[in-house]
Structures are given as C-alpha cells and as structure tokens.
Design an enzyme around this catalytic site. Structure first.
Site, short mmCIF file in Angstrom:
data_model
loop_
_atom_site.label_atom_id
_atom_site.label_comp_id
_atom_site.label_asym_id
_atom_site.label_seq_id
_atom_site.Cartn_x
_atom_site.Cartn_y
_atom_site.Cartn_z
N SER A 34 0.77 -1.22 -0.13
CA SER A 34 0.10 -0.03 -0.07
C SER A 34 0.72 1.35 -0.12
O SER A 34 0.65 2.31 -0.57
CB SER A 34 -1.06 0.02 1.23
OG SER A 34 -1.76 1.08 1.32
N LEU A 36 4.25 1.78 -0.72
CA LEU A 36 4.68 2.06 -1.82
C LEU A 36 3.97 2.35 -3.02
O LEU A 36 4.40 3.50 -3.70
CB LEU A 36 5.59 0.61 -2.28
CG LEU A 36 6.38 0.56 -3.71
CD1 LEU A 36 7.40 1.87 -3.45
CD2 LEU A 36 6.77 -0.72 -3.97
N TYR A 104 -1.89 -13.80 1.68
CA TYR A 104 -0.90 -13.43 2.21
C TYR A 104 0.13 -14.41 2.65
O TYR A 104 -0.12 -15.37 3.22
CB TYR A 104 -1.04 -12.34 3.32
CG TYR A 104 -1.69 -11.18 3.25
CD1 TYR A 104 -1.49 -10.14 2.22
CD2 TYR A 104 -2.89 -11.19 4.16
CE1 TYR A 104 -2.09 -8.95 2.45
CE2 TYR A 104 -3.68 -9.95 4.09
CZ TYR A 104 -3.12 -8.73 3.05
OH TYR A 104 -3.97 -7.63 2.80
N ASP A 254 -4.97 3.05 -3.26
CA ASP A 254 -3.66 3.92 -2.87
C ASP A 254 -3.29 4.54 -4.04
O ASP A 254 -2.89 5.87 -3.90
CB ASP A 254 -2.41 2.67 -2.96
CG ASP A 254 -2.79 1.41 -1.85
OD1 ASP A 254 -3.31 1.73 -0.78
OD2 ASP A 254 -2.49 0.52 -2.14
O1 CKP Z 1 -6.48 -0.60 -0.81
P1 CKP Z 1 -5.58 -0.99 -1.88
O2 CKP Z 1 -6.37 -1.96 -2.66
O3 CKP Z 1 -5.23 0.03 -2.60
O4 CKP Z 1 -4.39 -1.40 -1.42
C1 CKP Z 1 -3.56 -2.79 -1.95
C2 CKP Z 1 -2.27 -3.00 -1.44
O5 CKP Z 1 -0.54 -3.64 0.85
C3 CKP Z 1 -1.71 -4.03 -1.92
O6 CKP Z 1 -0.63 -3.69 -2.71
C4 CKP Z 1 -1.51 -5.32 -0.85
O7 CKP Z 1 -0.21 -5.62 -0.99
C5 CKP Z 1 -1.55 -4.37 0.40
O8 CKP Z 1 -2.59 -3.07 -0.08
C6 CKP Z 1 -2.01 -5.23 1.47
O9 CKP Z 1 -1.10 -5.29 2.40
O10 CKP Z 1 -3.23 -5.76 1.54
MG MG Z 2 -7.44 0.69 0.52
#
Ligand code: CKP
Ligand code: MG
Length: 309
Positions: A34, A36, A104, A254
């Site tokens: 998120s 990054l 995950y 994001d």
């Molecule tokens: O809220 P979003 O769908 O924009 O977030 C996506 C990111 O970091 C994704 O890259 C994923 O790796 C995460 O959220 C997470 O840890 O769920």
């Molecule tokens: Mg989100």
C-alpha cells in the site's frame, strides 16, 4: 516538497486467469504494498516521496528496490533485513465477479520488522507530510511503534485506514487506528472501516465523528464504484466514478490517496484533485498490478476528456 510513507512493500503474484487459485497455473509478479503504491502516485503527480521500509536480503527485496527506484520513489532509506520479503497471491473474479481476494504469505517477513529505529528523524521532521496505513499498524508491534514514532515527529500526517480482516481483529484495528487519527491532515476511509472505527458507515455521520473526536481536517470517503466524497472546510465535494472493465481492483485506493495528496499539496483545488485521483484509481483497476497503470497528468487528462464525450 517531500512526502514520507512508512509500510511494507511486497511482491504480488497475480493470477493471470480468473477463478479459484487451486486451478490457476500461471501467476505474474508485480511490486506492490500500500505505502509503496501511494508513493508511486505521489511521485507521478510531481512531488518527491521517500519510503521507510525493510525488505529481505533476497531477489524479491531487490525487485522492490529496483522497481521503486525506477518509478522515482526515494528508496535510499529502505533497509535490508535477514527475514524474507513478504509475498501475496491475488485470486480474481471468484467467488465474486469484478472483485479480487488476497492471500498473504507475510508472517515474520522483513517488512514486518520495521521498527522505530528505522524512522530517520531528520527525514521525517523535514517532510511536508508523513503517511501510513492500518496495514502497517497491523503487521507487528514494532511496525506500529514505528508509525507512532514517525507521527510524533511529523509536522503533518495522513492515514489510509485499510483495515485488513486477515491481519487482525476489528477490535485491535479500532484501538490502534484511534491512536493515530488525532489532528490528521488527510484521512482516507470507506464505510466498512468507518463502522469499525467510529461505529458509523454513513459518510456524513462518520465524518462528523472523525471531526469531533479527532479533529481530522480532510476526510476522503471512498465508496468504490459509487465514487467518493471529500469533506473539507465545511463542504462535501463529490468524486466521480467511471465505468470500466475490471481486471483487478486491488491498488485503486492507494492510487486515489497518493494522487489526491500529491495534487492538493501542490495547490490544486479539491475538486480538480479528486477528479484526477479518481481517474488514476479507475485506470489501475483495468490492469493487473497496482501501479503500472497510474497515469501521468497528461494521460489522466486524456482519460477525463474521453469520459466527457
Ligand atoms: O487498498 P488498496 O487496494 O489500494 O491496497 C492494495 C495494497 O499492501 C496491496 O498492494 C497489498 O499488498 C496491500 O494493500 C495489503 O497489504 O493488503
Ligand atoms: Mg485501500
């Protein structure tokens, strides 16, 4: 002007075909996570953005650093940790069409070893804004403490609630998020998270609580395909939604947050910022990968013009 974000970069293994992962044979890799993702959008709007994070001493860690650098994110403060870089898989269009589900493999990952000692004091104090999410608060005690430390030092702060039920319970999420909301410049939230944090899912009611209890300045309330609403200076500005073919909706939030923050900090109006941010978020859902389709400003304009015809 520099923005700083703290969080775990991950390698994403995205199913190249829809359906249950047990029958998917091919995956493609993308760099994600998120904060990054947020940084990539901030940088794309024209600001500098530094990521505070740990990656593994492995090929995926190198992939994160090289991709971040290639996209213009300042990765010079990213540390290398002996634990492995976290990864996750994405299942698409099953069991709900147009939705994705994440699986995950990140327990005890390098990213979760982020700790207060990784918070570069002068970088954080000199930043225009420091951003993080509920994911970083969830992954470990030390990562949560890193966010709390950075927020103590930061001149201004921003949070995307991003509550992931696979990472923690609603009770823990509520408690940890409520500790970091005070005086935020920007809060990004959706109805499900708002219900967990302040017991309200109606945007007007929830925003009242975020204002009264936490004095949050700007609240961006995201409602998926129904668009968004930005609450600032006593007014509510509607963010548009655009109808497109969904490949993978992960990463849209994001892109919206990073684009919005980047443009508002550069003096664009809230109306314009949310239109461009919505365009960026919309393009992200049309491809696999969270950041490859983040448009530059010209591309976002072309998209917006195409929608007005
Ligand atoms: O809220 P979003 O769908 O924009 O977030 C996506 C990111 O970091 C994704 O890259 C994923 O790796 C995460 O959220 C997470 O840890 O769920
Ligand atoms: Mg989100």
């Amino acid at each position: 002007m520099r923005v700083v974000a703290l969080g775990e970069p991950l390698v994403q293994l995205n199913a190249t075909s829809p359906g249950p992962l047990r029958y998917v044979h091919m995956f493609e890799t993308h760099v994600a996570g998120s904060e990054l993702n947020f940084c990539v959008s901030v940088v794309t709007t024209g600001l500098q953005c530094s990521l505070l994070a740990r990656v593994g001493e492995d090929e995926f860690g190198k992939a994160v650093i090289e991709y971040g650098r290639a996209r213009g994110v300042d990765v010079s403060a990213v540390k290398v940790d002996p634990s492995p870089t976290g990864v996750y898989f994405i299942q698409r269009h099953f069991p709900v069409p147009d939705r994705s589900e994440v699986f995950y493999y990140r327990k005890d990952s390098a990213g979760s070893k982020l700790s207060p000692e990784d918070v570069d004091e002068s970088l954080v104090k000199g930043a225009r804004l420091v951003h993080s999410t509920g994911i970083t608060l969830a992954i470990s005690d030390s990562a949560r403490q890193a966010v709390e430390r950075a927020f103590q030092l930061a001149p201004r702060r921003s949070v995307d609630t991003n509550i992931r039920p696979k990472l923690w319970s609603p009770e823990r999420a509520r408690e940890a998020l409520r500790r970091v909301l005070h005086g935020l410049e920007f809060l990004f939230v959706d109805p499900v998270d708002a219900r967990i944090i302040v017991g309200e899912e109606d945007p007007d009611a929830a925003v009242r609580r975020f204002r009264e209890e936490f004095s949050v300045e700007t609240v961006v309330f995201k409602m998926g395909e129904r668009g968004s609403r930005v609450y600032v200076d006593g007014k509510a500005v509607a963010g548009p939604s655009f109808k497109v073919r969904v490949e993978d909706p992960i990463g849209a939030g994001d892109a919206l947050a990073g684009y919005f923050v980047g443009l508002v900090l550069q003096g664009r109006s809230v109306e314009e910022a949310i239109r461009y941010a919505s365009a960026a978020a919309t393009l992200v859902v049309t491809v696999r990968g969270d950041t490859e389709a983040v448009p530059d400003l010209k591309e976002a304009s072309r998209f917006l013009n195409s929608q007005e015809l």
